[in-house]
Design an enzyme around this catalytic site. Structure first.
Site, mmCIF file in Angstrom:
data_model
loop_
_atom_site.group_PDB
_atom_site.id
_atom_site.type_symbol
_atom_site.label_atom_id
_atom_site.label_comp_id
_atom_site.label_asym_id
_atom_site.label_seq_id
_atom_site.Cartn_x
_atom_site.Cartn_y
_atom_site.Cartn_z
ATOM 1 C CE LYS A 22 7.970 33.605 -9.053
ATOM 2 N NZ LYS A 22 7.236 33.339 -10.328
ATOM 3 C CG ASN A 23 4.443 31.278 -7.805
ATOM 4 O OD1 ASN A 23 4.894 31.924 -8.747
ATOM 5 N ND2 ASN A 23 5.014 30.165 -7.372
ATOM 6 N NE ARG A 92 3.700 29.234 -18.735
ATOM 7 C CZ ARG A 92 3.192 28.824 -19.897
ATOM 8 N NH1 ARG A 92 3.935 28.849 -20.979
ATOM 9 N NH2 ARG A 92 1.940 28.414 -19.980
ATOM 10 C CB CYS A 116 11.595 29.104 -16.115
ATOM 11 S SG CYS A 116 12.465 30.260 -15.043
ATOM 12 N NE ARG A 121 6.184 26.738 -17.419
ATOM 13 C CZ ARG A 121 6.737 27.729 -16.721
ATOM 14 N NH1 ARG A 121 6.348 27.965 -15.494
ATOM 15 N NH2 ARG A 121 7.654 28.492 -17.256
ATOM 16 N N PRO A 122 1.367 24.311 -21.518
ATOM 17 C CG PRO A 122 -0.041 22.552 -22.115
ATOM 18 C CD PRO A 122 1.232 22.853 -21.371
ATOM 19 C CB ILE A 123 -2.010 28.977 -22.829
ATOM 20 C CG1 ILE A 123 -1.988 28.947 -24.368
ATOM 21 C CG2 ILE A 123 -0.754 29.611 -22.262
ATOM 22 C CD1 ILE A 123 -2.023 30.317 -24.997
ATOM 23 C CG ASP A 124 -3.636 23.823 -25.565
ATOM 24 O OD1 ASP A 124 -3.287 24.937 -25.996
ATOM 25 O OD2 ASP A 124 -3.303 22.749 -26.089
ATOM 26 C CG ASP A 305 7.766 26.371 -8.038
ATOM 27 O OD1 ASP A 305 8.108 25.922 -9.144
ATOM 28 O OD2 ASP A 305 6.969 27.322 -7.920
ATOM 29 C CB VAL A 327 4.863 19.013 -11.825
ATOM 30 C CG1 VAL A 327 4.110 20.253 -12.296
ATOM 31 C CG2 VAL A 327 4.226 18.454 -10.552
ATOM 32 N NE ARG A 397 11.089 34.919 -14.157
ATOM 33 C CZ ARG A 397 10.631 33.675 -14.154
ATOM 34 N NH1 ARG A 397 11.485 32.665 -14.210
ATOM 35 N NH2 ARG A 397 9.344 33.433 -14.103
#
Length: 416
Positions: A22-23, A92, A116, A121-124, A305, A327, A397
């Site tokens: 998936k990832n 995401r 989730c 989990r910032p997008i910065d 995970d 994490v 998912r």
């Protein structure tokens, strides 16, 4: 709302084939937006997240054909370069289309991502990379918009944290930038290598994937190509833990054991026997599960995970185990549900102290997130009595044909 009903106490035995990752497949699908030609992706798992990404590309105007495990995408004439709320708020990974859109069209507008609730989990870091490449970024009304005047310019990008998503997004943006881009402190996961292989098959020049320094020499354009996605190391690890906890013996087909080194090491530490054979791995459960200490880390460390699944396993270990989550700060939500099943777990911030009990008992529980749901399923397979797991859409998912695969290994599982 759907739920899973599991009657536990049966050891898992037999063979199971692991699906495509998936990832890995999600950024590969996103990268098809970089080209005008047709891309053929093989080994595509039929998962909720994958369907969502495919639907998003269809919404944008891509021509898509999906038959079995093969997905064909032609993003020749996109009529929309925006990812709206109904897609991005649920997943995401939808944000991964920003890099390709920016590289090919010079603009993209995307709703702030969801997914989730396992921690910040910032997008910065994504946006920092785009700005370094020469993009202008604007945040307003829940959307992020990025645009450039001409072409992105190759540069040096240092990531404060080796974020997988940021590494992938910046790679896809930089692949057609003018000049050379160096991503320092890049994520090293196998999924990064898989994306780099696909970009190179399309004519890109990406080197260093799998290390903390990735170099991208920009090219003017890319072409359509064919790619087979790597096996899902987290799905494989989940079945390995399930076999160990239930006292079974399972052979996993379509596995790259190199990607599972930290998981294999910890399972051997608890007493399981792991044997590589062909393109698969055989897992044999021990007579007694031994306690261990475990700390999650970016790859090649132990994957976050797989932390939830290991929590279920250590809940019945012969002694006390300690798990440290480095994490994500909110990834112990599943422990409250395991406690309902009889587990003895104390959580203090990012540390969980797990005192093993002789056996777990069936109960009504709820999946808190994707991997937390997997942990509850594993626990239910080994528990005495019946367990009902609600909010199972989280699990859909990331796990393909879950009931079919577990049922094939002897589990008593059904969906209601």
């Amino acid at each position: 709302m759907e739920k899973l009903v599991i009657r536990g106490g049966k050891p898992l035995t037999g063979r199971v084939r692991i699906s495509g990752a998936k990832n890995a497949v999600l950024p590969v699908i996103a990268s098809t937006l970089l080209v005008n030609g047709t891309c053929c992706i093989r080994g595509v798992p039929c998962l909720t997240d994958v369907r969502m990404m495919v639907d998003l590309l269809g919404y944008m105007g891509a021509d898509i054909s999906w038959e079995g495990e093969t997905l064909s995408v032609r993003a020749g004439n996109l009529n929309n370069r925006e990812a709206p709320f109904e897609y991005v708020s649920k997943m995401r990974a939808s944000f991964l289309i920003m890099g390709p859109l920016l590289a090919r069209f010079g603009q993209a507008r995307i709703f702030m991502p969801g997914g989730c609730n396992i921690g910040t989990r910032p997008i910065d870091l994504h946006l920092k990379g785009f700005v370094s490449l020469g993009a202008e970024v604007i945040k307003e009304k829940g959307y992020v918009e990025a645009r450039i005047r001409d072409r992105l310019k190759g540069t040096r990008v240092y990531l404060d944290f080796p974020s997988v998503g940021a590494t992938e997004n910046i790679m896809m943006a930089a692949v057609m930038a003018e000049g050379t881009t160096h991503i320092q402190n890049a994520a090293e996961e196998p999924e990064i290598v898989d994306l780099a292989n696909f970009l190179n098959a399309m004519g890109g020049r990406v080197s260093g994937a799998g290390t903390n320094l990735i170099t991208i020499e920009g090219v003017p354009s890319l072409r359509g190509s064919t790619h087979t996605v790597i096996p899902d190391r987290v799905e494989a690890g989940t079945y390995m833990v399930a076999a160990t906890l239930t006292g079974g013996e399972v052979y996993l087909e379509n596995v790259i054991s190199e990607h599972l080194k930290p998981v294999i090491a910890k399972l051997e530490e608890v007493g399981a026997k792991i044997k590589n054979g062909g393109a698969g791995v055989r897992v044999t459960a021990p007579d007694k599960i031994l306690p261990i200490n475990l700390q999650t880390l970016p790859y090649p460390g132990f994957p976050t995970d797989m932390q939830s699944q290991m929590t279920s396993l250590l809940a019945v270990a012969d002694g006390t185990s300690i798990i440290t989550e480095t994490v994500f700060e909110n990834r112990f939500m599943h422990t409250e549900e395991l406690i309902r099943m009889g587990a003895d777990i104390k959580v203090d911030g990012r540390i969980a102290v797990i005192k093993g009990v002789s056996r777990l008992s069936g109960a009504r529980v709820q999946a808190t997130d994707l991997r937390g749901g997997a942990a509850l399923i594993i626990a239910a397979l080994a528990a005495s009595g019946q367990t009902e797991i609600g909010y199972v859409y989280h699990v859909d998912r990331g796990y393909e044909r879950l009931e079919e695969k577990l049922g094939g290994l002897g589990a008593d599982i059904s969906r209601a």
